[in-house]
Design a protein around this motif. Structure first.
Motif, PDB file in Angstrom:
ATOM      1  N   ASP A 168      -9.704  11.039  -8.929  1.00  0.00           N
ATOM      2  CA  ASP A 168      -9.684   9.725  -9.561  1.00  0.00           C
ATOM      3  C   ASP A 168     -10.744   8.792  -8.967  1.00  0.00           C
ATOM      4  O   ASP A 168     -10.437   7.696  -8.518  1.00  0.00           O
ATOM      5  N   HIS A 344     -12.129   9.448  -0.546  1.00  0.00           N
ATOM      6  CA  HIS A 344     -11.633  10.799  -0.296  1.00  0.00           C
ATOM      7  C   HIS A 344     -12.787  11.689   0.184  1.00  0.00           C
ATOM      8  O   HIS A 344     -12.898  12.834  -0.231  1.00  0.00           O
ATOM      9  N   ASN A 408      -6.908  15.675   0.337  1.00  0.00           N
ATOM     10  CA  ASN A 408      -5.987  14.736  -0.308  1.00  0.00           C
ATOM     11  C   ASN A 408      -5.313  15.409  -1.492  1.00  0.00           C
ATOM     12  O   ASN A 408      -5.974  16.050  -2.325  1.00  0.00           O
ATOM     13  N   GLU A 409      -4.004  15.285  -1.543  1.00  0.00           N
ATOM     14  CA  GLU A 409      -3.191  15.687  -2.697  1.00  0.00           C
ATOM     15  C   GLU A 409      -3.571  17.021  -3.339  1.00  0.00           C
ATOM     16  O   GLU A 409      -4.035  17.055  -4.480  1.00  0.00           O
ATOM     17  N   ASN A 467       1.470  10.073  -0.264  1.00  0.00           N
ATOM     18  CA  ASN A 467       1.030   9.089  -1.253  1.00  0.00           C
ATOM     19  C   ASN A 467       2.177   8.945  -2.252  1.00  0.00           C
ATOM     20  O   ASN A 467       2.580   9.940  -2.855  1.00  0.00           O
ATOM     21  N   TYR A 469       4.010   6.691  -5.533  1.00  0.00           N
ATOM     22  CA  TYR A 469       3.817   5.697  -6.584  1.00  0.00           C
ATOM     23  C   TYR A 469       5.101   5.401  -7.352  1.00  0.00           C
ATOM     24  O   TYR A 469       5.080   5.212  -8.552  1.00  0.00           O
ATOM     25  N   TYR A 473       3.831   5.139 -11.311  1.00  0.00           N
ATOM     26  CA  TYR A 473       3.846   6.344 -12.166  1.00  0.00           C
ATOM     27  C   TYR A 473       5.284   6.833 -12.373  1.00  0.00           C
ATOM     28  O   TYR A 473       5.610   7.400 -13.408  1.00  0.00           O
ATOM     29  N   GLU A 505      -0.614   6.106   0.768  1.00  0.00           N
ATOM     30  CA  GLU A 505      -1.001   5.412  -0.473  1.00  0.00           C
ATOM     31  C   GLU A 505       0.243   4.880  -1.151  1.00  0.00           C
ATOM     32  O   GLU A 505       1.255   5.586  -1.236  1.00  0.00           O
ATOM     33  N   TRP A 550      -2.944   1.283  -1.533  1.00  0.00           N
ATOM     34  CA  TRP A 550      -3.970   1.826  -2.418  1.00  0.00           C
ATOM     35  C   TRP A 550      -4.276   0.779  -3.462  1.00  0.00           C
ATOM     36  O   TRP A 550      -3.375   0.430  -4.211  1.00  0.00           O
ATOM     37  N   PHE A 555     -12.152   0.176  -8.258  1.00  0.00           N
ATOM     38  CA  PHE A 555     -13.278   1.109  -8.197  1.00  0.00           C
ATOM     39  C   PHE A 555     -13.393   1.875  -9.504  1.00  0.00           C
ATOM     40  O   PHE A 555     -12.412   2.042 -10.237  1.00  0.00           O
ATOM     41  N   ARG A 563      -7.094   4.259 -17.498  1.00  0.00           N
ATOM     42  CA  ARG A 563      -7.942   3.390 -16.689  1.00  0.00           C
ATOM     43  C   ARG A 563      -8.691   2.379 -17.547  1.00  0.00           C
ATOM     44  O   ARG A 563      -9.311   2.771 -18.541  1.00  0.00           O
ATOM     45  N   ASN A 567     -10.189   1.779 -11.747  1.00  0.00           N
ATOM     46  CA  ASN A 567      -8.829   1.840 -11.207  1.00  0.00           C
ATOM     47  C   ASN A 567      -8.591   0.444 -10.651  1.00  0.00           C
ATOM     48  O   ASN A 567      -9.350  -0.032  -9.794  1.00  0.00           O
ATOM     49  N   LYS A 569      -6.133  -0.852  -8.909  1.00  0.00           N
ATOM     50  CA  LYS A 569      -5.139  -1.017  -7.843  1.00  0.00           C
ATOM     51  C   LYS A 569      -5.703  -1.765  -6.642  1.00  0.00           C
ATOM     52  O   LYS A 569      -5.040  -1.909  -5.619  1.00  0.00           O
TER      53      LYS A 569
HETATM   54  C1  BDP Z   1      -3.405   9.113  -5.942  1.00  0.00           C
HETATM   55  C2  BDP Z   1      -4.781   9.596  -5.517  1.00  0.00           C
HETATM   56  C3  BDP Z   1      -5.869   8.514  -5.665  1.00  0.00           C
HETATM   57  C4  BDP Z   1      -5.722   7.806  -6.990  1.00  0.00           C
HETATM   58  C5  BDP Z   1      -4.316   7.190  -7.074  1.00  0.00           C
HETATM   59  C6  BDP Z   1      -4.104   6.437  -8.378  1.00  0.00           C
HETATM   60  O1  BDP Z   1      -4.762  10.064  -4.188  1.00  0.00           O
HETATM   61  O2  BDP Z   1      -7.143   9.071  -5.513  1.00  0.00           O
HETATM   62  O3  BDP Z   1      -6.709   6.865  -7.220  1.00  0.00           O
HETATM   63  O4  BDP Z   1      -3.382   8.208  -6.996  1.00  0.00           O
HETATM   64  O5  BDP Z   1      -3.710   7.079  -9.349  1.00  0.00           O
HETATM   65  O6  BDP Z   1      -2.647  10.144  -6.411  1.00  0.00           O
HETATM   66  O7  BDP Z   1      -4.357   5.252  -8.452  1.00  0.00           O
END
Ligand code: BDP
Length: 595
Positions: A168, A344, A408-409, A467, A469, A473, A505, A550, A555, A563, A567, A569
């Protein structure tokens, strides 16, 4: 490889400026002999990503080869010495020619490389430098590519982005950090390794260095300074195994985020009594450890407050900008952050140097983002190790770097594969590779919700990084419920692994100017409330060691209906102006949760 330094024995010329470029979508550059120069399509500013600069000639979303060229003269001062070309970064891989002769190549978009060009460059006439950069990714590269077939195989076609990326953030390309000409004497230092130890009130600095060139009569002098005062000096005769030694510092001023004090080490090489090389390094004496449920800096527990970031700015893309580096550090200090993660991928060395000086702790990451284990090969593993090795060699001497993040992830596509034996074996190899290179820092891997408590890397991590959300999400719009589920999950994770937990995150998109009196996604209030809820939960748990929001700033990402160009956030927008959340976080970190 050492960061370039101008001094009595080393000379650096910066080749930044306007270069000529030509896109090569049909892969015909070699056939058409562009290695000997080409008729260009346009100028491009170096350092800088090609995308936004050259969007008007169709390069915004370009994936493929672009050729760059410039000319240079070898300064007289280089005469009779070794000349090197140093490329700060070329994303993703690069091949280099000087005067039509191949000088070398490098794979990996975010780390520097140096090529010996002594025998390729002419001292008496203009030299032609040609670099072909290719931002095409493969299943073996780090990061990995993703294809339309991959999405199809997982029945997730709607997740496809344009350009296709497994991560992302925008797939910028080009020469994004400065290109420099360097000159050394034949006998010169190649690499320096510093390790520091804390023993009560005393400190110890262990140093090691490698050199190139030979001499019967060479010796090194290494001195240590505290401000302007010399507090130690060693003299070492050079032998094949390199240079090694130690300094003890009684009543040492340790480096920390609260007092980022730097001693200075000065290496001098003498050949038959004549100075032939020197190098100065700033050294922070500190120790970082995980013990029980704590992350200890110089023996004291520390709580990480900060952000996941990106190298990203309008027009520059990922191009290095000194003012932007300063602005970001100013904002981190203003908001009360003590740390960030180089999410990342490895950031420019200049950023890490500033973190040393300003006392910001860094989790240093390689771009193994969203590994899809269905496509991981032994070559992916090898590239991953190469990248870790280059990163550790580049950054190991920085006191601000407190942890290696090996990716990452994993498993954004292919959750089952990411928890398979294959993945477990892979992470076991990666973690031990890192620990063999550097046992002085913790190692971790931020994991995604899809793997839950089953991520095989948790076993190997010094602390568990997640991480999460919830409230975005998952269970969108329900902040209370998100908080309750987060708490229950973190407690269960701790029960299972008995390791400290770092929430690496969490956050919500917020579009500046969107407001509501009720919990509504995309408003500034919702972002603020969700972040506050996470703070409340994380800080209430005794086994947590940090909270990274996050993201620091909005960005650019690839195009997708999820998006709005960026992004969103970011707690700051892309221009670095604060959203409402910034003020609440500042109040929280500077007054309520001061550690
Ligand atoms: C996470 C990722 C990050 C994304 C973020 C998002 O590590 O790179 O930008 O989610 O969705 O899963 O904002």
């Amino acid at each position: 490889m050492l960061y370039p330094q101008n001094n009595r024995c080393r000379t650096v010329f910066d080749l930044s400026g306007f270069w000529e470029m030509k896109a090569d979508p049909d892969n015909e550059g070699i056939k058409k002999d562009w290695i000997n120069g080409f008729e260009s399509d346009a100028f491009v500013g170096i350092p800088g990503s090609w995308n936004e600069q050259l969007a008007e000639i169709g390069l915004m979303n370009y994936i493929g080869k672009i050729w760059f060229q410039t000319t240079f003269l070898i300064p007289e001062i280089f005469s009779g010495r070794r000349s090197y070309l140093r490329v700060g970064s070329a994303d993703f891989c690069a091949k280099v020619w000087i005067n039509g002769k191949f000088a070398g190549e490098h794979i990996g978009g975010y780390l520097p490389f140096e090529l010996n060009i002594t025998d390729l460059a002419n001292e008496n006439r203009e030299n032609l430098l040609v670099i072909c950069v290719d931002n095409t990714l493969t299943y073996n590269s780090i990061p990995q590519r993703i294809s339309a077939e991959d999405y199809k195989a997982f029945n997730r076609e709607r997740d496809q982005t344009y350009p296709l990326t497994a991560f992302d953030f925008f797939i910028y390309g080009g020469i994004q950090r400065p290109v420099k000409l360097l000159s050394f004497n034949d006998l010169h230092l190649n690499n320096v390794k510093i390790e520091t130890f804390v023993n009560g009130k005393d400190g110890r600095i262990k140093f090691g260095a490698n050199y190139s060139g030979s001499s019967e009569n060479a010796r090194a002098e290494i001195s240590l300074r505290d401000g302007n005062k010399r507090i130690g000096k060693k003299s070492v005769t050079l032998d094949k195994s390199g240079i090694e030694g130690e300094f003890e510092i009684s009543d040492c001023r340790f480096w920390s985020h609260k007092d980022p004090y730097l001693y200075k080490i000065h290496f001098e090489l003498f050949d038959s009594g004549i100075l032939v090389d020197e190098y100065r390094l700033e050294v922070g004496v500190r120790e970082i450890k995980v013990k029980g449920t704590d992350l200890l800096l110089n023996g004291k527990p520390i709580f990480l407050k900060g952000f996941g970031k990106h190298e990203d700015f309008a027009v520059l893309g990922k191009g290095l900008s000194f003012p932007l580096i300063i602005k970001d550090f100013q904002l981190m200090k203003w908001i009360g952050a003590n740390s960030f993660r180089t999410s990342h991928y490895p950031y420019a060395e200049e950023i890490i140097q500033m973190a040393d000086r300003l006392g910001i702790l860094v989790i240093d990451e390689v771009p193994a983002v969203s590994l899809n284990f269905r496509n991981v090969t032994s070559k992916t593993l090898q590239n991953h190790k190469n990248m870790l090795s280059e990163l550790i060699n580049r950054d190991r001497n920085h006191p601000s770097v407190i942890c290696w993040s090996v990716g990452n992830e994993p498993g954004i596509l292919g959750e089952d594969e990411a928890i398979s034996e294959k993945a477990e074996k892979y992470w076991s190899e990666i973690f031990s590779f890192v620990r063999n290179m550097d046992s002085s820092r913790p190692v971790t891997l931020p994991s995604c919700i899809e793997l839950g408590d089953k991520d095989p890397s948790f076993k190997f991590s010094d602390f568990v990084s997640v991480n999460r959300y919830r409230g975005w999400y998952d269970i969108p719009g329900q902040i209370e419920k998100a908080g309750e589920e987060l708490k229950a999950e973190l407690e269960a994770l701790y029960e299972k692994y008995r390791k400290p937990i770092f929430v690496s995150e969490f956050g919500a998109d917020a579009i500046e100017g969107e407001h509501a009196t009720y919990p509504q996604l995309f408003t500034e209030e919702y972002q603020t409330m969700l972040i506050e809820k996470y703070f409340e939960v994380i800080e209430s748990l005794p086994f947590t060691i940090g909270e990274h929001v996050w993201n620091f700033a909005d960005f650019r990402t690839a195009q997708h209906y999820r998006r709005v160009i960026l992004n969103k956030k970011g707690v700051f927008n892309r221009q670095r102006e604060p959203k409402a959340a910034a003020f609440v976080i500042r109040e929280h970190w500077l007054s309520k949760h001061k550690v």
